[in-house]
Design an enzyme around this catalytic site. Structure first.
Site, PDB file in Angstrom:
ATOM      1  CG  ASP A  33     136.244  69.740  51.894  1.00 56.77           C
ATOM      2  OD1 ASP A  33     137.385  69.253  51.885  1.00 56.77           O
ATOM      3  OD2 ASP A  33     135.206  69.047  51.957  1.00 56.77           O
ATOM      4  CG  ASP A  90     140.886  66.944  52.768  1.00 55.63           C
ATOM      5  OD1 ASP A  90     140.498  66.884  53.951  1.00 55.63           O
ATOM      6  OD2 ASP A  90     140.430  66.212  51.872  1.00 55.63           O
ATOM      7  CD  GLU A  91     136.813  68.387  56.255  1.00 55.35           C
ATOM      8  OE1 GLU A  91     135.780  69.099  56.241  1.00 55.35           O
ATOM      9  OE2 GLU A  91     136.795  67.146  56.245  1.00 55.35           O
TER      10      GLU A  91
END
Length: 399
Positions: free
Chosen positions: A14, A104-105
């Protein structure tokens, strides 16, 4: 036949304060300073700002009261998409078993590498180094037996950390945590459980499943029971195509002229339709997403008889849904508008629609897509956006 040993081989990677971190990476003047990305509403906050109490979805005015030296940066979504693509290249170079969760993860299953590579925690450490060295961004990684536990581990390890939860230490890790640290347990559920004196995962683990079902309902009660007893699925999901494509724009607090909101919405429609056509998909359902001054939300949707990729049809439907929500918008005040296309299908087989009009919008869509592909997404835009701006549309992870 002996049972295979349980391994902590799922990584949850993350990126930390992603939008703000990209801005700090690209502008040295912003490093180690409180930064927010937004335009009236905080879309992302650096950890320097978070330590001063600034949070996502907070109004810019409220954020500046908490942090007078706050630096407000306008979003650059194309830069964020490029950074995300670079990070996902590192993920896929680490293992083919990657499940993207958002821009984003992601979850990574490295269980199959134990005979040919390093232990999972060393793979996680190496991944963090590569993302920092090759992309220039900080990233936190949780390592555990299940995706759920890996996600919680990364939450605990933030920012810029690495945390391993061994299978025989899962209860010791999970049970002392406050309920709000558990993935999928929001403030409303935590508050409701708190009214019964339940503050931690361990408190909930002492209750039977039937008690939790009585408190929260069948789905939520069974899910939470499984969560606190480590009975969540152990595999990442790969090889599936996204079920939706969406974008949203924060428009700030205060009264907004209807033509401004309409133009912002149509700008989002253009963007998501272009992304959908690039992915060779069509959509059957248009979903309008609204957020109001009191931070409450509402959605409205409409489904077509047949899937379509027509920007004109989708735009007309989105504005129809917006008009239908007019009373609610006037009553509560609008701070964010978004659109999502769901029930996606392949465009390999499209049911032609009988047209009684003189305009071939499909040809126009193709021409606009070609110009955008060659000269950039800002090369062609609606005339209404020349005055109001093309908006802050937060893209999801690309296929």
């Amino acid at each position: 036949m002996s049972e295979s040993p349980r391994r902590a081989a799922i990584l949850h990677a993350d990126l930390d304060a992603f939008y703000a971190s990209v801005e700090q990476r690209d502008d040295p003047r912003l490093r180690n300073r409180p930064v927010v990305v937004g335009g009236g509403v905080v879309l992302a906050a650096s950890y320097e700002a978070k330590r001063r109490g600034v949070k996502t979805a907070m109004s810019g005015r409220q954020a500046r009261r908490l942090c007078p030296d706050l630096i407000d940066v306008r979003p650059r979504f194309e830069a964020y998409v490029e950074a995300s693509k670079a990070v996902f290249e590192v993920f896929r170079d680490t293992t083919p078993q990657v499940q993207g969760v958002s821009i984003d993860e992601a979850f990574l299953d490295v269980g199959g590498l134990h005979r040919i590579d390093a232990p999972p925690v060393q793979i996680a450490a190496r991944l963090r180094e590569r993302v920092r060295d090759e992309v220039g961004l900080p990233i936190t990684v949780g390592v555990a037996r299940t995706p759920f536990l890996a996600k919680v581990a990364s939450r605990v390890a933030k920012p810029d950390g690495l945390l391993l939860v061994e299978p025989d230490a899962e209860d010791a890790f999970l049970h002392p945590l406050p309920l709000t640290m558990l993935w999928g347990v929001g403030e409303v559920t935590a508050t409701k459980l708190g009214s019964y004196g339940l503050a931690t995962a361990g408190d909930v683990a002492m209750l039977g499943e039937s008690v939790l079902v009585g408190l929260l309902g069948p789905a939520a009660g069974r899910h939470l029971y499984a969560v606190v007893h480590g009975r969540t699925p152990e595999r990442v999901v790969v090889g599936t195509r996204r079920g939706s494509i969406g974008a949203q724009r924060a428009i700030g607090h205060g009264a907004h002229p209807p033509e401004f909101v309409r133009a912002a919405l149509l700008g989002l429609v253009d963007r998501v339709c272009r992304r959908m056509r690039t992915a060779h998909r069509t959509a059957r359902t248009v979903v309008l997403r609204l957020r109001f001054e009191d931070y409450s939300r509402a959605t409205r949707s409409h489904s077509f008889p047949h899937a379509t990729s027509s920007g004109a049809d989708i735009g007309a439907t989105a504005t129809m849904l917006l008009d239908a929500a007019g009373d609610l918008i006037r009553e509560r005040g609008l701070t964010l508008v978004g659109v999502a296309l769901t029930n996606l299908e392949s465009d390999a087989v499209v049911q032609p629609q009988l047209s009684f009009g003189p305009v071939d919008t499909g040809g126009m869509d193709s021409a606009v897509d070609a110009v955008a592909a060659r000269f950039g997404s800002g090369a062609v835009m609606r005339a209404s956006l020349l005055r109001t701006g093309d908006g802050f549309s937060a893209p999801m992870l690309e296929d």
